[in-house]
Design an enzyme around this catalytic site. Structure first.
Site, PDB file in Angstrom:
ATOM      1  N   ARG A  50     -44.394 -24.577 -84.759  1.00 29.95           N
ATOM      2  CA  ARG A  50     -43.685 -24.895 -83.527  1.00 29.95           C
ATOM      3  C   ARG A  50     -44.859 -25.708 -82.861  1.00 29.95           C
ATOM      4  NH1 ARG A  50     -41.273 -20.037 -80.253  1.00 29.95           N
ATOM      5  NH2 ARG A  50     -43.517 -19.500 -80.018  1.00 29.95           N
ATOM      6  N   LYS A 149     -43.043 -26.160 -76.162  1.00 27.91           N
ATOM      7  CA  LYS A 149     -43.743 -24.963 -75.843  1.00 27.91           C
ATOM      8  C   LYS A 149     -44.874 -25.690 -74.659  1.00 27.91           C
ATOM      9  CE  LYS A 149     -44.722 -20.225 -76.332  1.00 27.91           C
ATOM     10  NZ  LYS A 149     -44.171 -19.525 -75.296  1.00 27.91           N
ATOM     11  N   GLU A 182     -32.051 -18.107 -71.456  1.00 27.28           N
ATOM     12  CA  GLU A 182     -32.912 -17.240 -71.784  1.00 27.28           C
ATOM     13  C   GLU A 182     -33.645 -16.442 -70.438  1.00 27.28           C
ATOM     14  OE1 GLU A 182     -36.147 -19.056 -73.940  1.00 27.28           O
ATOM     15  OE2 GLU A 182     -36.146 -21.061 -72.644  1.00 27.28           O
TER      16      GLU A 182
HETATM   17  N1  PLP Z   1     -38.430 -18.414 -74.346  1.00 28.27           N
HETATM   18  C1  PLP Z   1     -39.695 -18.713 -73.417  1.00 28.27           C
HETATM   19  C2  PLP Z   1     -39.339 -19.501 -72.344  1.00 28.27           C
HETATM   20  C3  PLP Z   1     -40.957 -18.363 -74.043  1.00 28.27           C
HETATM   21  O1  PLP Z   1     -41.869 -18.729 -73.405  1.00 28.27           O
HETATM   22  C4  PLP Z   1     -40.919 -17.327 -75.036  1.00 28.27           C
HETATM   23  C5  PLP Z   1     -42.409 -17.047 -75.520  1.00 28.27           C
HETATM   24  O2  PLP Z   1     -43.086 -17.363 -76.168  1.00 28.27           O
HETATM   25  C6  PLP Z   1     -39.974 -17.080 -75.847  1.00 28.27           C
HETATM   26  C7  PLP Z   1     -38.582 -17.454 -75.381  1.00 28.27           C
HETATM   27  C8  PLP Z   1     -39.897 -16.085 -76.980  1.00 28.27           C
HETATM   28  O3  PLP Z   1     -40.334 -16.799 -77.970  1.00 28.27           O
HETATM   29  P1  PLP Z   1     -41.384 -16.244 -79.150  1.00 28.27           P
HETATM   30  O4  PLP Z   1     -40.621 -15.114 -79.726  1.00 28.27           O
HETATM   31  O5  PLP Z   1     -41.649 -17.225 -80.256  1.00 28.27           O
HETATM   32  O6  PLP Z   1     -42.475 -15.639 -78.485  1.00 28.27           O
END
Ligand code: PLP
Length: 287
Positions: A50, A149, A182
């Site tokens: 990612r 991200k 989310e």
């Molecule tokens: N959504 C957002 C905006 C995030 O910053 C995160 C955190 O990492 C997640 C979802 C959850 O993703 P992950 O399970 O990869 O940490």
């Protein structure tokens, strides 16, 4: 505590970056949050994939190969000697001038921080969270893909401010069409009649690594799992609701916008999933 900063291990006091860094000036950069459970790094490969996809999408050159970066993260974890910790990896565009031009930033700044983390108090994993939905919208996938991200977390910060003002510790964002996207730093699942539902990426959610692990585990447990859009109404009338994230792990939600979810306590499927998730995280990982 040792922090990796551009090839060196420095103390917290010495971990400093220029005010001309474009991550600071413009939020120009990317990051990852990764978890260490009992000395094992959870789903490192997925996090690295990612990170490099995020970098490619915004044309950011990470000055290490994936293998080199993996090794140096492992080394940073080992130097810090925490069995259970959270790893924050940040790659910014680096130092440039005051202009926006990323081509004037010759070298990315790379930081790896390892420290213990708990974002929600322990009791909340037993009692469940009360959350709200907020006015802040998830940015549209065609504007800046939520799959990147990036260091532009202003929407997410605004979500946390709205949550704080409402006296709750987390909140859900909708997308511009009103579908549930989310949380500020976590993905959302609802359960209805034993079927797990989570918004698909195109609704406007980060493809969470915890989310994908939960989908896998739920399927292994014989549950039906669907990725499809849903609205606030579906959340209010769900049997169970829970959030997933690297920092949050799996946490039940018992109230949304004042509507009690199910019996107002963490539901049976969420509890089973949390138990299986906890078993899985210690069993998995690279040392
Ligand atoms: N959504 C957002 C905006 C995030 O910053 C995160 C955190 O990492 C997640 C979802 C959850 O993703 P992950 O399970 O990869 O940490």
């Amino acid at each position: 505590q040792w922090i990796f900063l551009n090839g060196e291990y420095v103390t917290k006091e010495n971990a400093k970056i220029s005010v001309y860094d474009h991550g600071f000036l413009y939020g120009d950069g990317i990051f990852e949050g990764i978890r260490v459970y009992s000395g094992n790094i959870f789903r490192m490969k997925e996090h690295m994939a990612r990170l490099y996809d995020s970098a490619k999408s915004i044309m950011l050159n990470i000055p290490y190969t994936k293998e080199e970066f993996t090794d140096l993260i492992v080394e940073t974890v080992e130097r810090n000697k925490f069995d259970d910790a959270y790893i924050r990896v940040v790659v910014s565009r680096g130092v440039g001038d005051l202009g926006l031009d990323p081509y004037k930033c010759p070298k990315a700044n790379v930081v790896v921080i390892v420290e213990p983390l708990s974002i929600f108090p322990k009791e909340l994993y037993e009692t469940g969270l009360e959350i709200i939905t907020v006015a802040t919208r998830r940015n549209r996938p065609d504007v800046l893909s939520p799959k990147v991200k990036s260091l532009n977390y202003l929407n997410n910060v605004l979500v946390r401010i709205e949550a704080h003002l409402a006296n709750v510790s987390e909140a859900l964002m909708l997308n511009d069409q009103g579908y549930v996207a989310e949380g500020s730093a976590d993905n959302v699942f609802i359960i209805k009649n034993g079927c797990f539902l989570t918004p698909p990426g195109y609704v406007g959610a980060l493809e969470g690594i915890t989310r994908n692990a939960v989908i896998e585990i739920a399927k292994e447990q014989g549950y039906e799992v669907k990725e499809e859009p849903f609205t606030r109404h579906d959340v209010y009338t769900a049997d169970e609701v829970f959030l997933t994230g690297t920092a949050a792990e799996v946490i039940a939600v018992i109230k949304v916008d004042g509507r009690v979810i199910g019996d107002g306590v963490p539901g049976i499927h969420t509890r089973k999933l949390l138990e299986k998730f906890r078993e899985r995280v210690v069993a998995e990982g690279v040392k």
